[in-house]
Design an enzyme around this catalytic site. Structure first.
Site, PDB file in Angstrom:
ATOM      1  CD  GLN A 289      -6.973  -4.749   3.904  1.00 43.75           C
ATOM      2  OE1 GLN A 289      -7.903  -5.551   4.002  1.00 43.75           O
ATOM      3  NE2 GLN A 289      -7.193  -3.451   3.719  1.00 43.75           N
TER       4      GLN A 289
ATOM      5  CE  LYS B 112      -7.606  -0.629   6.137  1.00 46.67           C
ATOM      6  NZ  LYS B 112      -8.547  -0.247   5.082  1.00 46.67           N
TER       7      LYS B 112
ATOM      8  CG  HIS C 143      -1.969   0.981   1.297  1.00 49.36           C
ATOM      9  ND1 HIS C 143      -1.738   2.306   1.612  1.00 49.36           N
ATOM     10  CD2 HIS C 143      -3.310   0.880   1.076  1.00 49.36           C
ATOM     11  CE1 HIS C 143      -2.882   2.968   1.597  1.00 49.36           C
ATOM     12  NE2 HIS C 143      -3.849   2.126   1.272  1.00 49.36           N
TER      13      HIS C 143
ATOM     14  CB  CYS D 247      -3.570   3.142  -1.780  1.00 46.36           C
ATOM     15  SG  CYS D 247      -4.646   4.559  -1.525  1.00 46.36           S
TER      16      CYS D 247
ATOM     17  CG  ASP E 134       0.185  -2.371   6.140  1.00 45.04           C
ATOM     18  OD1 ASP E 134      -0.783  -2.536   6.912  1.00 45.04           O
ATOM     19  OD2 ASP E 134       0.083  -1.785   5.051  1.00 45.04           O
TER      20      ASP E 134
END
Length: 416
Positions: free
Chosen positions: A213, A236, A133, A374, A210
């Site tokens: 997700q 999220k 991202h 992104c 990261d």
């Protein structure tokens, strides 16, 4: 935490019971039931999160850490309780390894502007991947511009997996950090982060993941991963926007300079100099998103109560079913066919721009995402401008997948 009885049916997720916890799922769009398949962008919020936000402003709104009165004390205890919840949620060794941020992007920028400033020098290398991202690319470009370091990217295969041989060829004594997405927001690929962390650590290289997700779909154990930094956003994981978590190993957080100056992050201030507060407050300058942090804790508890084993099994079924249904459509090409995936499907339709597909599906109340997500370097890798993306959560159903496919088929006829 024990699972709620109303979410279990013979060790399977009781989706209808879960759906009742999310008021927005009762919404109609142009007279049709909302089918929300944009969970990769943000998840919907359960009633317990909504009530926590309302209760804070109605019952004990006050600033934290700074007051001795009843409201401030109640707010501070609720606020700091989320740190305890987050420690358990991630299985961090210490509560003070949990830093509250504005979200994943803010957390990565924090590390870039502290670890990056202190440890990255001219000629050093920062290793990312071709599926990152933008929030895990741009901060490292900024570090490289300031320091003279070089950003290099692990290649992505045709199936949307990381090229591990490519990773090994890039990892060297010049590498000062590996910054990598745990689960791709565009492809759904679950990266082999355990392998990457172990090999990076063998050369003494720290790793940032990261996890934006990953955390909605799987249980994350930062100690088992042995990861140095882990970042994610509350919104999220069924929580509010504008708040998130940076986990960092104590040794790194202690060694890194403060990110921002202001209230709460200080020990002592004179007109000549400042000394800094202990962890975690060293990295939490100013009045925080108090209500967001409190509601974030409720969201983590909710996901734990439902049970990540049930969530993962249900979403795996949805992903498999939706993939099979899309494969029946010859004009559709799925982008990202990794063997190990979370509940994201990106696709393109021959002769149709993804934004047109998304607009037509919206006419039937089907909410998907379109665009480059992104991840422009990833779009370049697959030589496409954009994709349509359906992303699933624990409250989605096979019937919603069927509605999505039916609407997509109808839209595709307009481009024949």
């Amino acid at each position: 935490m024990a699972k709620s009885k109303n979410t279990l049916v013979a060790d399977k997720l009781n989706v209808e019971a879960v759906r009742k916890d999310f008021p927005i799922l009762q919404t109609e769009v142009r007279g049709k039931p909302l089918v929300y398949l944009d969970n990769g962008a943000t998840a919907q919020k359960p009633e317990v999160v909504i009530r926590a936000i309302d209760a804070y402003y109605r019952e004990y709104n006050a600033n934290v850490h700074r007051g001795v009165h009843y409201l401030s004390d109640k707010g501070t205890r609720a606020y700091e309780a989320t740190r305890t919840i987050a420690q358990r949620f991630l299985n961090a060794e210490h509560e003070h390894e949990v830093i509250f941020t504005k979200g994943t992007t803010d957390a990565i920028n924090l590390v870039a502007n502290t670890y990056g400033v202190r440890y990255v020098k001219e000629g050093d290398e920062i290793l990312i991947s071709g599926m990152e991202h933008h929030s895990n690319i741009v901060p490292w470009h900024l570090v490289a511009e300031r320091t003279g370091a070089v950003v290099k990217a692990i290649p992505v295969t045709d199936s949307g997996e990381l090229d591990l041989d490519g990773f090994r060829s890039l990892l060297s004594e010049r590498t000062k950090l590996v910054a990598l997405v745990h689960v791709s927001n565009t492809l759904g690929t679950i990266n082999p982060v355990e392998t990457i962390i172990a090999e990076a650590h063998a050369l003494g290289v720290p790793v940032l993941l990261d996890g934006a997700q990953a955390t909605p779909h799987m249980k994350v154990d930062v100690q088992a991963l042995d990861v140095d930094f882990y970042t994610f956003s509350a919104h999220k994981v069924f929580g509010p926007t504008g708040v998130g978590i940076l986990y960092g190993k104590e040794k790194w957080l202690n060694a890194m300079p403060p990110y921002q100056g202001g209230g709460d992050m200080i020990d002592r201030v004179t007109l000549e100099r400042t000394t800094y507060n202990d962890l975690p407050h060293k990295f939490e300058a100013g009045t925080p998103n108090i209500v967001g942090v409190i509601a974030m804790g409720r969201a983590f508890e909710y996901a734990e109560q439902v049970g990540y084993d049930l969530i993962a099994a249900h979403e795996a079924d949805l992903l498999e079913y939706a993939t099979e249904r899309l494969a029946e459509l010859p004009a559709v090409r799925i982008i990202g066919t990794a063997e190990d995936k979370a509940s994201v499907i990106s696709f393109v339709v021959n002769g149709a721009h993804p934004s047109d597909i998304g607009t037509l599906l919206d006419m039937d109340g089907i909410a998907i995402r379109t665009g480059h997500h992104c991840t422009q370097p990833l779009m370049d890798r697959f030589a496409i401008p954009a994709t349509a993306r359906a992303s699933f959560a624990m409250y989605n159903t096979r019937a919603e997948v069927d509605a999505f496919i039916l609407s997509l088929q109808k839209a595709m006829k307009m481009f024949e």
